[in-house]
Design an enzyme around this catalytic site. Structure first.
Site, PDB file in Angstrom:
ATOM      1  N   TYR A 154      56.401   8.822 -66.399  1.00 33.13           N
ATOM      2  CA  TYR A 154      55.212   8.807 -65.557  1.00 33.13           C
ATOM      3  C   TYR A 154      53.975   8.408 -66.342  1.00 33.13           C
ATOM      4  O   TYR A 154      53.077   7.743 -65.799  1.00 33.13           O
ATOM      5  CB  TYR A 154      55.038  10.162 -64.869  1.00 33.13           C
ATOM      6  CG  TYR A 154      55.957  10.301 -63.686  1.00 33.13           C
ATOM      7  CD1 TYR A 154      55.649   9.697 -62.477  1.00 33.13           C
ATOM      8  CD2 TYR A 154      57.160  10.993 -63.782  1.00 33.13           C
ATOM      9  CE1 TYR A 154      56.495   9.787 -61.386  1.00 33.13           C
ATOM     10  CE2 TYR A 154      58.028  11.083 -62.706  1.00 33.13           C
ATOM     11  CZ  TYR A 154      57.692  10.485 -61.499  1.00 33.13           C
ATOM     12  OH  TYR A 154      58.544  10.551 -60.434  1.00 33.13           O
ATOM     13  N   ASN A 184      52.079   4.612 -51.211  1.00 30.69           N
ATOM     14  CA  ASN A 184      51.840   4.284 -52.613  1.00 30.69           C
ATOM     15  C   ASN A 184      51.174   5.439 -53.343  1.00 30.69           C
ATOM     16  O   ASN A 184      50.272   6.092 -52.807  1.00 30.69           O
ATOM     17  CB  ASN A 184      50.997   3.017 -52.721  1.00 30.69           C
ATOM     18  CG  ASN A 184      51.706   1.821 -52.117  1.00 30.69           C
ATOM     19  OD1 ASN A 184      52.923   1.780 -52.052  1.00 30.69           O
ATOM     20  ND2 ASN A 184      50.944   0.844 -51.650  1.00 30.69           N
ATOM     21  N   ILE A 185      51.581   5.634 -54.575  1.00 31.53           N
ATOM     22  CA  ILE A 185      51.060   6.756 -55.362  1.00 31.53           C
ATOM     23  C   ILE A 185      49.949   6.310 -56.313  1.00 31.53           C
ATOM     24  O   ILE A 185      49.443   7.117 -57.090  1.00 31.53           O
ATOM     25  CB  ILE A 185      52.186   7.447 -56.155  1.00 31.53           C
ATOM     26  CG1 ILE A 185      52.856   6.465 -57.122  1.00 31.53           C
ATOM     27  CG2 ILE A 185      53.210   8.058 -55.190  1.00 31.53           C
ATOM     28  CD1 ILE A 185      53.901   7.119 -58.038  1.00 31.53           C
ATOM     29  N   HIS A 235      53.106  10.275 -50.001  1.00 36.87           N
ATOM     30  CA  HIS A 235      54.041  10.614 -51.078  1.00 36.87           C
ATOM     31  C   HIS A 235      53.328  11.128 -52.322  1.00 36.87           C
ATOM     32  O   HIS A 235      53.899  11.128 -53.415  1.00 36.87           O
ATOM     33  CB  HIS A 235      54.919   9.412 -51.419  1.00 36.87           C
ATOM     34  CG  HIS A 235      55.847   9.043 -50.307  1.00 36.87           C
ATOM     35  ND1 HIS A 235      56.477   7.823 -50.235  1.00 36.87           N
ATOM     36  CD2 HIS A 235      56.248   9.735 -49.203  1.00 36.87           C
ATOM     37  CE1 HIS A 235      57.232   7.789 -49.142  1.00 36.87           C
ATOM     38  NE2 HIS A 235      57.093   8.933 -48.507  1.00 36.87           N
ATOM     39  N   CYS A 287      49.766  21.792 -62.315  1.00 34.91           N
ATOM     40  CA  CYS A 287      50.720  22.630 -63.043  1.00 34.91           C
ATOM     41  C   CYS A 287      52.047  22.654 -62.289  1.00 34.91           C
ATOM     42  O   CYS A 287      52.079  22.753 -61.063  1.00 34.91           O
ATOM     43  CB  CYS A 287      50.172  24.037 -63.196  1.00 34.91           C
ATOM     44  SG  CYS A 287      51.311  25.165 -64.063  1.00 34.91           S
ATOM     45  N   CYS A 341      49.170  23.594 -68.902  1.00 33.46           N
ATOM     46  CA  CYS A 341      48.190  24.266 -68.042  1.00 33.46           C
ATOM     47  C   CYS A 341      47.647  25.520 -68.741  1.00 33.46           C
ATOM     48  O   CYS A 341      48.235  26.032 -69.699  1.00 33.46           O
ATOM     49  CB  CYS A 341      48.879  24.635 -66.720  1.00 33.46           C
ATOM     50  SG  CYS A 341      47.875  25.603 -65.573  1.00 33.46           S
ATOM     51  N   CYS A 373      47.881  28.342 -67.730  1.00 34.39           N
ATOM     52  CA  CYS A 373      48.860  29.425 -67.567  1.00 34.39           C
ATOM     53  C   CYS A 373      50.014  29.302 -68.562  1.00 34.39           C
ATOM     54  O   CYS A 373      50.896  30.165 -68.594  1.00 34.39           O
ATOM     55  CB  CYS A 373      49.392  29.458 -66.139  1.00 34.39           C
ATOM     56  SG  CYS A 373      50.570  28.129 -65.752  1.00 34.39           S
ATOM     57  N   THR A 409      55.874  -2.471 -46.440  1.00 33.82           N
ATOM     58  CA  THR A 409      56.810  -1.347 -46.578  1.00 33.82           C
ATOM     59  C   THR A 409      58.181  -1.743 -46.038  1.00 33.82           C
ATOM     60  O   THR A 409      58.285  -2.459 -45.037  1.00 33.82           O
ATOM     61  CB  THR A 409      56.296  -0.084 -45.860  1.00 33.82           C
ATOM     62  OG1 THR A 409      57.271   0.958 -45.977  1.00 33.82           O
ATOM     63  CG2 THR A 409      56.016  -0.344 -44.397  1.00 33.82           C
ATOM     64  N   ALA A 465      50.496  -9.301 -47.971  1.00 34.06           N
ATOM     65  CA  ALA A 465      49.250  -8.581 -47.712  1.00 34.06           C
ATOM     66  C   ALA A 465      48.057  -9.303 -48.308  1.00 34.06           C
ATOM     67  O   ALA A 465      46.984  -9.385 -47.688  1.00 34.06           O
ATOM     68  CB  ALA A 465      49.354  -7.168 -48.289  1.00 34.06           C
TER      69      ALA A 465
END
Length: 252
Positions: A69, A105-106, A122, A130, A156, A158, A196, A239
């Site tokens: 990620y 889309n993220i 999404h 966290c 985090c 915590c 999509t 697009a």
């Protein structure tokens, strides 16, 4: 090359006072972000993306998942919104229309183009939180210049690892996101489905639901998709070509 607008689509857009745009990975791909199902290259070609997008994968190897990620964050930061993103932002500025965007889309390309996104159905790659207490994490994150196989996630307050704010397989959608997208479709005069594939549910159910309530649905996609038999009109264009042409044709 000039992008020819289907006359019926242009007329629908001219009459519409409430427009809902549903966007998918094909829109971001035109900015240079590979779709989730594109074959990975380099380091990540050895890994199944499905296994990197699940709670099981995270629990088995959080450093591996976080590294993937972090690499994707770097990819998003390295690209810019395309002409389609900018066209939607211009359209939304018109006084005679209310335009909502709901996206699978993220990334943050819609926002960087100047649009307000009603729903990231999404989740968001850049909304870190966290993994245990769910508290948002606001500090900057390390993004390696080159892909690495493992990278320790931030911690985090915590004491638990921070994770990306995306929806993994088997997880619930963000609270209220799908409902907001659904309401926008039902209240629209026109729904545009842009880039999509129509594979992932429940997002893929939105065009059918809108049509069932009498809302015209237009697919904008250069390729045939699972949704092509479930829309009112098809515009075979990308697009980045179609949306600027449409907004320009609508005038000031």
């Amino acid at each position: 090359m000039e992008c020819l607008i289907p006359p019926t689509v242009l007329e629908l857009a001219r009459r519409a006072r409430a427009v809902t745009v549903l966007t998918g990975a094909g829109m971001s791909a035109e900015s240079g972000i590979p779709t989730f199902r594109d074959p990975a290259t380099g380091l990540w070609s050895r890994f199944d993306p499905m296994s990197l997008a699940s709670q099981d994968g995270w629990e088995a190897d959080p450093e591996l998942v976080w590294a993937w990620y972090a690499w994707r964050v770097g990819r998003v930061r390295s690209v810019e919104p395309n002409a389609g993103h900018h066209a939607l932002a211009r359209w939304a500025q018109r006084d005679d229309v209310r335009l909502h965007i709901a996206t699978q889309n993220i990334d943050d390309l819609h926002e960087r183009a100047g649009s307000e996104v009603l729903a990231h159905v999404h989740g968001s790659l850049l909304a870190f939180r966290c993994s245990v207490c769910q508290e948002p994490y606001q500090a900057p994150i390390e993004v390696p210049a080159e892909p690495v196989e493992r990278l320790e996630p931030p911690v985090c307050d915590c004491g638990q690892y921070v994770r990306p704010g995306v929806v993994w397989f088997g997880e619930m959608l963000p609270q209220g996101a799908f409902d907001a997208a659904l309401d926008a479709c039902l209240e629209a005069d026109l729904v545009l489905v842009v880039g999509t594939s129509g594979i992932v549910y429940p997002f893929a159910s939105l065009p059918d639901i809108a049509r069932g309530h009498g809302v015209p649905v237009v697919e904008i996609n250069p390729e045939e998709t699972n949704l092509s038999d479930h829309v009112d009109h098809i515009w075979r264009a990308s697009a980045a070509a179609a949306l600027p042409a449409l907004v320009e044709a609508l005038g000031n």
